[in-house]
Design a protein around this motif. Sequence first.
Motif, PDB file in Angstrom:
ATOM      1  N   SER A  78      57.509  36.744  30.781  1.00  0.00           N
ATOM      2  CA  SER A  78      57.369  38.157  30.427  1.00  0.00           C
ATOM      3  C   SER A  78      56.895  38.327  28.987  1.00  0.00           C
ATOM      4  CB  SER A  78      58.699  38.885  30.619  1.00  0.00           C
ATOM      5  OG  SER A  78      59.069  38.936  31.973  1.00  0.00           O
ATOM      6  N   ALA A  79      57.438  37.521  28.083  1.00  0.00           N
ATOM      7  CA  ALA A  79      57.058  37.631  26.678  1.00  0.00           C
ATOM      8  C   ALA A  79      55.595  37.262  26.470  1.00  0.00           C
ATOM      9  CB  ALA A  79      57.952  36.729  25.820  1.00  0.00           C
ATOM     10  N   ALA A  80      55.113  36.280  27.208  1.00  0.00           N
ATOM     11  CA  ALA A  80      53.707  35.898  27.085  1.00  0.00           C
ATOM     12  C   ALA A  80      52.794  37.018  27.565  1.00  0.00           C
ATOM     13  CB  ALA A  80      53.440  34.621  27.889  1.00  0.00           C
ATOM     14  N   LEU A  81      53.171  37.678  28.659  1.00  0.00           N
ATOM     15  CA  LEU A  81      52.387  38.809  29.151  1.00  0.00           C
ATOM     16  C   LEU A  81      52.418  39.959  28.155  1.00  0.00           C
ATOM     17  CD1 LEU A  81      50.803  40.274  31.393  1.00  0.00           C
ATOM     18  CD2 LEU A  81      52.996  40.877  32.420  1.00  0.00           C
ATOM     19  N   VAL A  94      44.514  44.676  36.614  1.00  0.00           N
ATOM     20  CA  VAL A  94      45.974  44.685  36.533  1.00  0.00           C
ATOM     21  C   VAL A  94      46.427  43.301  36.125  1.00  0.00           C
ATOM     22  CG1 VAL A  94      48.131  44.875  37.837  1.00  0.00           C
ATOM     23  CG2 VAL A  94      46.283  46.513  38.246  1.00  0.00           C
ATOM     24  N   LEU A  95      47.244  43.222  35.088  1.00  0.00           N
ATOM     25  CA  LEU A  95      47.777  41.947  34.617  1.00  0.00           C
ATOM     26  C   LEU A  95      49.225  41.809  35.057  1.00  0.00           C
ATOM     27  CD1 LEU A  95      46.471  41.854  30.916  1.00  0.00           C
ATOM     28  CD2 LEU A  95      45.289  41.188  33.019  1.00  0.00           C
ATOM     29  N   ILE A 138      45.089  37.973  36.692  1.00  0.00           N
ATOM     30  CA  ILE A 138      44.222  39.120  36.461  1.00  0.00           C
ATOM     31  C   ILE A 138      43.726  39.599  37.823  1.00  0.00           C
ATOM     32  CG2 ILE A 138      42.131  39.956  35.321  1.00  0.00           C
ATOM     33  CD1 ILE A 138      42.393  37.346  33.534  1.00  0.00           C
ATOM     34  N   ILE A 139      44.212  40.750  38.269  1.00  0.00           N
ATOM     35  CA  ILE A 139      43.869  41.278  39.589  1.00  0.00           C
ATOM     36  C   ILE A 139      42.848  42.397  39.427  1.00  0.00           C
ATOM     37  CG2 ILE A 139      44.757  42.367  41.682  1.00  0.00           C
ATOM     38  CD1 ILE A 139      47.465  41.131  41.077  1.00  0.00           C
ATOM     39  N   GLY A 140      41.858  42.412  40.307  1.00  0.00           N
ATOM     40  CA  GLY A 140      40.826  43.441  40.265  1.00  0.00           C
ATOM     41  C   GLY A 140      40.694  44.162  41.584  1.00  0.00           C
ATOM     42  N   GLY A 141      39.817  45.146  41.625  1.00  0.00           N
ATOM     43  CA  GLY A 141      39.546  45.868  42.851  1.00  0.00           C
ATOM     44  C   GLY A 141      38.825  44.985  43.857  1.00  0.00           C
ATOM     45  N   TYR A 142      38.837  45.408  45.104  1.00  0.00           N
ATOM     46  CA  TYR A 142      38.195  44.646  46.180  1.00  0.00           C
ATOM     47  C   TYR A 142      36.727  44.370  45.843  1.00  0.00           C
ATOM     48  CZ  TYR A 142      36.403  43.510  50.832  1.00  0.00           C
ATOM     49  OH  TYR A 142      35.781  42.909  51.894  1.00  0.00           O
TER      50      TYR A 142
END
Length: 363
Positions: free
Chosen positions: A159-162, A266-267, A333-337
């Motif tokens: 969590s701290a790294a994020l 989204v991270l 690292i999440i992105g849109g479709y």
Amino acid sequence: MPVDLGDWQSYNEVYATTNNPWDFGRSPGGSSGGAAAALAVGFVPLELGSDIGGSLRAPAHFCGVFSHKPSIDLVPLRGAGPPQTPAIPGRVDFAVAGPMARSATDLALALAVLAGPDELSDGIGYKLALPPPRHDRLGDFRVLAIGEHPLCPTSATVSAALDGLADRLAKLGCTVLRTSAKMPDLALTTRNYVELLSAFFNTDLAPDDRLRVEAAAQALSPDDLSIAAARLRGLTMTHAAWIKMGRVRSGLRARWQALFQDFDVVLCPPMPTVAFPHDHSSPMGARELDIDGKKVPYYNQLAWAGIATSNGLPATTVPIAHTDSGLPIGVQIIGGYLDDNTTIAFAGLVEREFGGFTPPPSL
């Protein structure tokens, strides 16, 4: 790799145990743990892996390398089955294949080679035209950073790294938020994913195991909304229930995709902990994970994997920090479709600005 590609560790009776190159007493991840370890120590420049429950993301996070879980169906799965099985076109719900590397540039190169419709199937009538990255400057990105999951704790170090990455991105001009009114129900997303994923493995249950699982599922309280309960319900799911859960999944997919109207990426953590000590005890379901002194069911590690997997979204994992003892920490690292180029480009900008892969100190 683990037997049946079914673990976040990598061991089997043929090739024995693969160790984490940063700490030989810990897992390199799984199922592509051997691939990640080989990359980290320089045996190979590129690797491939599959991912249905974090099998590309966990090894990259544990070993300090890069990986990319593509959008669903972006990379054909023909030929990815066990040896001596026919290489025929086909899809597997949730499952994808993607690259692993030591840099975002290499991920982009590998994906450009791999991606596209199978010429024996969709490729008969379709061609690929992925959109370009949404931005080419880090400060232009709109970022949602989420570090807490309602169904599984995340270790303080992860969590701290994020949080540290989010703070640095904000200082560079990124729009960084920690919550959004458009944020879909994270607990529902995970439970839906776990139930449908468990249903996928229902066919392979031995008769004795099936009886045991069915008895345990019948004993569940309707109020039990844990990941463990979702697994049991999924393993005993009827086809009618599977269809209903699929409808819920479609609604969640639409809400997650709508989120990317407001955010570019989204991270979140790839896994709730850094690489953990080897634990090959059986049965796997009885194992526990130590998260900051709290014992958590082993399968709860599925929590962070479900966002991208269930929704068919791209997810790039990049190393961002190390623990005090030197273990790597990554971010997902999440992105849109079909925004695969965006998540890889963002990973490359993070790598350029803050540093990326570093070899294990023993090399």
